[in-house]
Enzyme design. Structure first.
Site, PDB file in Angstrom:
ATOM      1  N   TYR A 113       0.803  -1.212   0.045  1.00 44.42           N
ATOM      2  CA  TYR A 113       0.022   0.011  -0.082  1.00 44.42           C
ATOM      3  C   TYR A 113       0.936   1.322  -0.132  1.00 44.42           C
ATOM      4  O   TYR A 113       1.148   1.950  -0.860  1.00 44.42           O
ATOM      5  CB  TYR A 113      -1.190  -0.026   1.200  1.00 44.42           C
ATOM      6  CG  TYR A 113      -2.062  -1.097   1.340  1.00 44.42           C
ATOM      7  CD1 TYR A 113      -2.828  -1.100  -0.067  1.00 44.42           C
ATOM      8  CD2 TYR A 113      -1.855  -2.191   2.161  1.00 44.42           C
ATOM      9  CE1 TYR A 113      -3.699  -2.496  -0.059  1.00 44.42           C
ATOM     10  CE2 TYR A 113      -2.862  -3.215   1.999  1.00 44.42           C
ATOM     11  CZ  TYR A 113      -3.885  -3.378   1.097  1.00 44.42           C
ATOM     12  OH  TYR A 113      -4.643  -4.237   0.898  1.00 44.42           O
ATOM     13  N   CYS A 114       1.053   1.544   1.072  1.00 43.77           N
ATOM     14  CA  CYS A 114       1.932   3.142   1.410  1.00 43.77           C
ATOM     15  C   CYS A 114       3.211   2.824   0.432  1.00 43.77           C
ATOM     16  O   CYS A 114       3.699   4.170  -0.037  1.00 43.77           O
ATOM     17  CB  CYS A 114       2.080   3.516   2.680  1.00 43.77           C
ATOM     18  SG  CYS A 114       0.241   3.644   3.353  1.00 43.77           S
ATOM     19  N   VAL A 115       3.994   1.998   0.780  1.00 42.36           N
ATOM     20  CA  VAL A 115       5.380   1.725   0.408  1.00 42.36           C
ATOM     21  C   VAL A 115       5.206   1.777  -1.030  1.00 42.36           C
ATOM     22  O   VAL A 115       6.336   2.595  -1.838  1.00 42.36           O
ATOM     23  CB  VAL A 115       6.132   0.526   1.032  1.00 42.36           C
ATOM     24  CG1 VAL A 115       7.447   0.567   0.176  1.00 42.36           C
ATOM     25  CG2 VAL A 115       6.459   0.804   2.446  1.00 42.36           C
TER      26      VAL A 115
END
Length: 182
Positions: A113-115
């Protein structure tokens, strides 16, 4: 050319839970090693914290705080975000520009997700990215284990060449920080 270290979402509600993310303690130790090396090189260190309006990641809640064991130092910077993309509706781009940052080292949570979102956006904005291959993690999912998810992203993100700048996945021990411009 200078390098900045972006530490994404290594927060209590995501790490100090049961079950913990894959290799949680080892990932935090590797991030601490990366941040110490970045600071020694004069490279900026930025902690990025995800937040929501309510719940376990509500701003300033116990879960929103950085995970236990994550080392911070005077001079480190902090950025709040509300989406998986650390650039979207934040001051990240301005922060990097003000410091003369030309390339990024990314690590943290959650791999898929965020990475992933921040890596893709960084490359799209023209930043070469070193993905710390052994310093990002996630939880097991129904469709794949955390180990498989990390392996997949370490293999596929570097294949994204259409953005222009390279994305490379390398172990923390091989990551080099270039000091900031003076």
């Amino acid at each position: 050319m200078s390098t900045a270290l972006l530490i994404i979402d290594v927060q209590a509600a995501l790490f100090d839970v049961s079950p913990r993310p894959e290799e949680a303690e080892a990932v935090i130790a590797r991030i601490n090693s990366l941040s110490a090396r970045a600071r020694s090189a004069g490279a900026p260190v930025l902690f990025i914290q995800h937040e929501s309006l309510a719940g376990r990641l509500a701003y300033q809640s116990a879960g929103w705080q950085l995970a236990e064991g994550l080392q911070q130092a005077p001079g480190d910077a902090y950025l709040r975000k509300t989406t998986p993309d650390s650039f979207l509706r934040t001051a990240l781009q301005d922060w990097l520009t003000e410091r003369g940052v030309r390339d990024l080292v990314l690590c943290g949570y959650a791999t898929e997700y965020c990475v992933d979102s921040t890596t893709r956006r960084a490359a799209a904005l023209g930043y070469p990215v070193q993905l710390a291959a052994d310093a990002h993690t996630t939880h097991d999912k129904a469709h794949a284990s955390a180990v498989q998810i990390r392996q997949h992203h370490n293999a596929t993100l570097p294949d994204l060449t259409s953005f222009g700048p390279p994305i490379v996945a390398r172990p923390c021990a091989q990551i080099v920080f270039t000091p900031g411009a003076s």
